[in-house]
Structure formats: C-alpha cells, structure tokens
Design a protein around this motif. Sequence first.
Motif, mmCIF file in Angstrom:
data_model
loop_
_atom_site.group_PDB
_atom_site.id
_atom_site.type_symbol
_atom_site.label_atom_id
_atom_site.label_comp_id
_atom_site.label_asym_id
_atom_site.label_seq_id
_atom_site.Cartn_x
_atom_site.Cartn_y
_atom_site.Cartn_z
ATOM 1 N N THR A 1 -18.833 -14.175 -33.867
ATOM 2 C CA THR A 1 -17.420 -14.517 -32.624
ATOM 3 C C THR A 1 -16.470 -14.106 -34.077
ATOM 4 N N THR A 2 -15.082 -13.034 -33.629
ATOM 5 C CA THR A 2 -13.867 -12.546 -33.529
ATOM 6 C C THR A 2 -12.779 -12.245 -32.375
ATOM 7 N N ALA A 3 -11.464 -12.985 -32.690
ATOM 8 C CA ALA A 3 -10.743 -12.809 -32.175
ATOM 9 C C ALA A 3 -9.372 -12.668 -32.775
ATOM 10 N N GLY A 4 -8.144 -12.138 -31.993
ATOM 11 C CA GLY A 4 -7.832 -11.467 -32.498
ATOM 12 C C GLY A 4 -6.307 -11.369 -31.816
ATOM 13 N N VAL A 5 -5.239 -10.471 -32.581
ATOM 14 C CA VAL A 5 -3.500 -10.486 -31.666
ATOM 15 C C VAL A 5 -3.216 -9.202 -32.224
ATOM 16 N N THR B 1 -7.513 -9.916 -28.049
ATOM 17 C CA THR B 1 -8.925 -9.621 -28.573
ATOM 18 C C THR B 1 -10.156 -10.581 -28.495
ATOM 19 N N LEU B 2 -11.014 -10.330 -28.102
ATOM 20 C CA LEU B 2 -12.163 -11.217 -28.333
ATOM 21 C C LEU B 2 -13.454 -10.193 -28.278
ATOM 22 N N ILE B 3 -14.281 -10.325 -29.686
ATOM 23 C CA ILE B 3 -14.882 -9.631 -29.745
ATOM 24 C C ILE B 3 -16.108 -10.826 -29.997
ATOM 25 N N ARG B 4 -17.420 -10.271 -28.855
ATOM 26 C CA ARG B 4 -18.829 -11.107 -29.323
ATOM 27 C C ARG B 4 -20.343 -10.293 -29.699
ATOM 28 N N ARG B 5 -20.854 -10.239 -30.584
ATOM 29 C CA ARG B 5 -21.713 -9.781 -31.055
ATOM 30 C C ARG B 5 -23.013 -10.599 -30.588
ATOM 31 N N PHE B 6 -23.797 -10.557 -29.276
ATOM 32 C CA PHE B 6 -24.893 -11.129 -28.918
ATOM 33 C C PHE B 6 -26.051 -11.078 -29.936
ATOM 34 N N SER B 7 -26.120 -9.749 -30.363
ATOM 35 C CA SER B 7 -27.352 -9.854 -31.154
ATOM 36 C C SER B 7 -27.637 -8.379 -32.299
ATOM 37 N N PRO B 8 -27.640 -8.507 -33.326
ATOM 38 C CA PRO B 8 -28.133 -7.079 -34.401
ATOM 39 C C PRO B 8 -27.532 -5.889 -33.245
ATOM 40 N N ARG B 9 -28.202 -5.822 -32.453
ATOM 41 C CA ARG B 9 -27.730 -4.730 -31.255
ATOM 42 C C ARG B 9 -27.012 -4.619 -30.369
ATOM 43 N N LEU B 10 -26.459 -5.650 -29.339
ATOM 44 C CA LEU B 10 -25.496 -5.917 -28.748
ATOM 45 C C LEU B 10 -24.138 -6.257 -29.345
ATOM 46 N N SER B 11 -23.425 -5.846 -28.769
ATOM 47 C CA SER B 11 -21.760 -6.766 -28.844
ATOM 48 C C SER B 11 -20.337 -6.040 -27.655
ATOM 49 N N ALA B 12 -19.696 -7.026 -27.170
ATOM 50 C CA ALA B 12 -19.145 -6.354 -26.511
ATOM 51 C C ALA B 12 -17.759 -6.953 -26.558
ATOM 52 N N GLU B 13 -16.776 -6.102 -26.241
ATOM 53 C CA GLU B 13 -14.984 -6.790 -26.586
ATOM 54 C C GLU B 13 -14.098 -6.734 -25.508
#
Length: 200
Positions: free
Chosen positions: A128-132, A160-172
């Motif tokens: 999980t990554t958060a940003g401004v 910004t909020l970025i979540r990597r659910f698995s090595p293949r799936l991510s969402a922003e």
Amino acid sequence: ILRYTYRLTYFENRPDDATDEQHTVDLLLSHTVSPRLTLDVRDQFRRGVEPELVDVQAGVPVILQRQGDYSYNNLNGTLSYNLSRRWVTAVRGGWQHWDYDESVVASNNNRNVYDTILAFRYALDRRTTAGVNYRYLRIEYDLPGASDARNSDSHMGFLTLIRRFSPRLSAELNGGWELREFADGTTDLAPLVDVNATYN
C-alpha cells in the motif's frame, strides 16, 4: 526502446474513403542516474489519415473520432528520487501538440497542452502506497476565441492511494479538487476523481 506501429481499419459500409490509417512511433528512454535518482522520457508521435468513425444513437449520428488527417505528439518525462526507503518524490513534465490538416477542423482543435505534476508518495507497507500531488495544466488553442476564452490554466490538488492485491493485480484511487481559470477571467471549481485497475 523504439517502436513503430501501423494500423489499417476498413469500414465495409462507409461512403467515400472506406479505410483509416494510423502510423505511430514510440520512443522510450529510462536512465538510472544513481541508486536513488531515475529519469524516464517518453515520446509518442501519431499520424492519422482520415480517422472518422460515426455511430448512430437514437437515430442521431455521433462522431466518435474527429474527421480529417491529423498529427499528434506527446512528450513527457519523469524524474524520481527516493528520499528514504518509504518516501519517494517525483516531478513530471509533459507537452501535447495537436495539428489537423483541414482548416475547418484545425480552427477548433489545434492546440498545445502543457502539464506538470509534483508528487510525494509514502509506502505504508509492502502493498500500500499513499501520496499527495499537485498538478498544473495549461491549454493553449491556436484560435482561442474572443478574449482568449478557450485558453485555460488548471490547478489540481489530489490524494493518491495505490494497493497491490497480488503480483498481478493492483488498483489506484485519486481524489481531490481542480480550479480552472480561463483567460477571459471566469473560473470553475470541480471535484476530481480517477480510479483505475491493472491486471497483468
């Protein structure tokens, strides 16, 4: 990386010219200046020949692609610096240029777009990554109209909020506000929301 793509589309029932052609050249350059500092530069040039596509909705023709030959160039670069193991800052600059051959289309659509983003991102954990972020966008038309009414400057602040659910799936998820100032003195304030997901 240098890549060339040629695309030909044939329309069975379209009158006049039944084909659309597109030539695209992509140039990608990535350079690691130091273990903490990286530079990415991308340039895409596209040449479209008679790119018109019309759909009929409720009996009314709707133009999904603009009629007329055109040239488009998109150049952008990103400079990223790792402040620490969790903090990353990045500066991105971009330039888009639209140039249509037909004077009727060109008068309304020829333009330059300048884009700058300053971002700070923090890794909350491994996934999980958060940003401004702050983004400045300027649009300049060749024919901006009376009092330059079509030209504008936009100031955008968003999280910004970025979540990597698995090595293949991510969402922003990006959310914030945009203040748009037109050259004729009018302004517009609107919410800004962008959601995207990537699956490899």
